[in-house]
Design a protein around this motif. Structure first.
Motif, PDB file in Angstrom:
ATOM      1  N   SER A 200       1.027  -1.106  -0.249  1.00 54.07           N
ATOM      2  CA  SER A 200       0.378   0.081  -0.355  1.00 54.07           C
ATOM      3  C   SER A 200       0.942   1.111  -0.437  1.00 54.07           C
ATOM      4  CB  SER A 200      -0.834  -0.220   1.136  1.00 54.07           C
ATOM      5  OG  SER A 200      -2.044   0.932   1.173  1.00 54.07           O
ATOM      6  N   PHE A 201       0.613   2.018  -0.880  1.00 54.97           N
ATOM      7  CA  PHE A 201       1.651   3.336  -0.733  1.00 54.97           C
ATOM      8  C   PHE A 201       0.779   4.730  -1.362  1.00 54.97           C
ATOM      9  CE2 PHE A 201       4.108   6.104  -3.847  1.00 54.97           C
ATOM     10  CZ  PHE A 201       4.956   6.529  -3.716  1.00 54.97           C
ATOM     11  N   ASN A 202       0.910   5.445  -0.263  1.00 51.09           N
ATOM     12  CA  ASN A 202       0.158   6.889  -0.190  1.00 51.09           C
ATOM     13  C   ASN A 202       1.172   7.894   0.020  1.00 51.09           C
ATOM     14  OD1 ASN A 202      -2.561   6.383  -0.681  1.00 51.09           O
ATOM     15  ND2 ASN A 202      -1.825   4.481   1.486  1.00 51.09           N
ATOM     16  N   SER A 203       1.233   9.350  -0.180  1.00 50.57           N
ATOM     17  CA  SER A 203       1.776  10.274   0.129  1.00 50.57           C
ATOM     18  C   SER A 203       0.592  11.046   0.629  1.00 50.57           C
ATOM     19  CB  SER A 203       3.400  10.568  -0.695  1.00 50.57           C
ATOM     20  OG  SER A 203       2.476  10.788  -2.368  1.00 50.57           O
ATOM     21  N   THR A 204       1.554  11.763   1.438  1.00 47.57           N
ATOM     22  CA  THR A 204       0.758  13.330   1.907  1.00 47.57           C
ATOM     23  C   THR A 204       1.210  14.408   1.091  1.00 47.57           C
ATOM     24  OG1 THR A 204       2.018  14.140   3.627  1.00 47.57           O
ATOM     25  CG2 THR A 204       0.722  12.210   3.751  1.00 47.57           C
ATOM     26  N   LEU A 205       1.933  14.592  -0.388  1.00 46.41           N
ATOM     27  CA  LEU A 205       2.252  15.719  -0.978  1.00 46.41           C
ATOM     28  C   LEU A 205       2.959  14.971  -1.836  1.00 46.41           C
ATOM     29  CD1 LEU A 205       5.768  17.068   1.045  1.00 46.41           C
ATOM     30  CD2 LEU A 205       4.650  14.316   1.173  1.00 46.41           C
TER      31      LEU A 205
END
Length: 399
Positions: free
Chosen positions: A188-193
């Protein structure tokens, strides 16, 4: 082929690979391979008993500082000047062959200073007892990197590279990346920017290189490939480092001014005993030690022997202060009175979560024992049992 040869081969391949969009995935994989091999290099060989020929010394005092540098830059002389402990100094290299401890008495605290043997290029691979030196440096609170002001600036880069090769990160903060392995569910890959250095495909390739196929990954900052590898490895230590330039009496004033203006740098001269007070002040500032004085009820504060706290060793809250005195004290605290820069008014009633500042005065008010409240007819509560069934029955009268 040994581990060191494989590392050099991968480094040579990275050096001859052009850096562009097409090769960034390949370079990321090579960096992950090097990090894995260096971790294997630091692990003890299989079948060994575990006890090595290191020169670890017992921790003493409120903080620990390690002197690291090339041979013949003035580490032993600096230890002798600051602590009074004699460390042999001579005009030839490798005068110091083992770890020599000394104690600095500064601001009512005791700081342990360690004089380590000089390290050379290739120390991370074990040359010149480099691994033992770096292992002792890892156990310290901050590192003083002693450099020769008359030599080239390349010495600083070489030492930083050697320390980074064994997992020490100087003057850096841990990257804001959340990483957790899972048993199932894929990656699961996520980023806030918006990420500019890495993308999802590159992260997948690096995780597959580590044989990780199920994990959660969340970027909270624009991190690089090296930051991601550090988080996956999980064995990095982030330390503060002060660069100490010795022998400033042999260079011009313009060069001294240039060195002194660099970040985290202090210029000194052991020969002329120059700028030692600034070095100690900088060391104290970087260590972040907090002195807390105790005040018994109805008496003057005791300014003789402070309780020394630090964020790296337990924390600086009122609860940490109570634990430092005695583990059972936290359960008995009713409230705490604080005088000093951390208080909004004098005195301030505080709880266990209040963060203390340097030179604060603390008075602990304990909970009163209910049994001891009042005497005789002024007793606040009876000692009789609460239930009738618990009362002691009188013996029957004799007939």
């Amino acid at each position: 082929m040994g581990i060191i040869e494989r590392i050099k081969e991968i480094e040579a391949e990275m050096a001859r690979t052009q850096k562009n969009k097409a090769t960034e995935y390949h370079l990321g994989q090579l960096k992950a391979k090097i990090a894995k091999l260096r971790t294997q290099l630091l692990e003890p060989p299989k079948g060994s008993s575990g006890g090595g020929d290191g020169f670890e010394v017992t921790k003493f005092g409120h903080g620990r500082v390690a002197l690291i540098g090339f041979p013949s830059v003035g580490k032993s002389t600096l230890l002798t000047m600051l602590t009074g402990t004699h460390s042999e100094a001579a005009s030839y290299e490798f005068t110091t062959l083992t770890c020599i401890p000394g104690i600095i008495h500064y601001n009512d605290t005791k700081i342990q200073l360690l004089d380590l043997p000089g390290i050379i290029e290739g120390a991370s691979e074990g040359k010149g007892r480099g691994r033992q030196v770096i292992a002792v440096a890892k156990s310290s609170d901050i590192v003083l990197m002693v450099l020769d002001a008359s030599k080239s600036e390349g010495h600083r880069q070489i030492l930083t590279k050697e320390l980074e090769a064994v997992g020490l990160r100087l003057n850096k903060k841990p990257p804001q990346i959340y990483f957790k392995k899972k048993k199932t569910g894929g990656i699961s890959f996520n980023s806030t920017l918006t990420l500019t250095h890495v993308d999802e495909k590159l992260c997948y390739q690096i995780l597959h290189e580590y044989k990780i196929h199920n994990a959660e990954l969340l970027f909270r900052e624009d991190a690089t490939v090296d930051d991601l590898i550090d988080v996956i490895e999980g064995n990095r230590k982030y330390m503060k480092c002060v660069y100490v330039y010795n022998k400033i009496d042999v260079i011009g004033i313009d060069d001294v001014d240039k060195l002194a203006r660099q970040p985290n740098s202090v210029v000194i001269s052991c020969n002329l005993k120059l700028n030692f007070d600034r070095l100690l002040a900088k060391m104290w500032e970087e260590m972040g030690l907090v002195r807390v004085y105790t005040k018994p009820q109805g008496q003057q504060p005791d300014f003789g022997d402070p309780v020394v706290l630090s964020a790296d060793r337990g924390g600086c809250s009122v609860g940490d202060f109570c634990n430092h005195i005695h583990r059972s004290l936290v359960k008995e605290v009713k409230y705490v009175l604080v005088w000093g820069t951390s208080a909004r008014h004098y005195p301030q009633h505080c709880g266990l979560g209040h963060i203390l500042n340097d030179e604060d005065v603390v008075q602990i008010v304990k909970k009163k024992d209910k049994e001891g409240e009042g005497r005789g007819r002024f007793k606040s509560h009876s000692t009789d049992p609460a239930r009738i069934s618990d009362r002691v029955k009188k013996a029957p009268l004799k007939q």
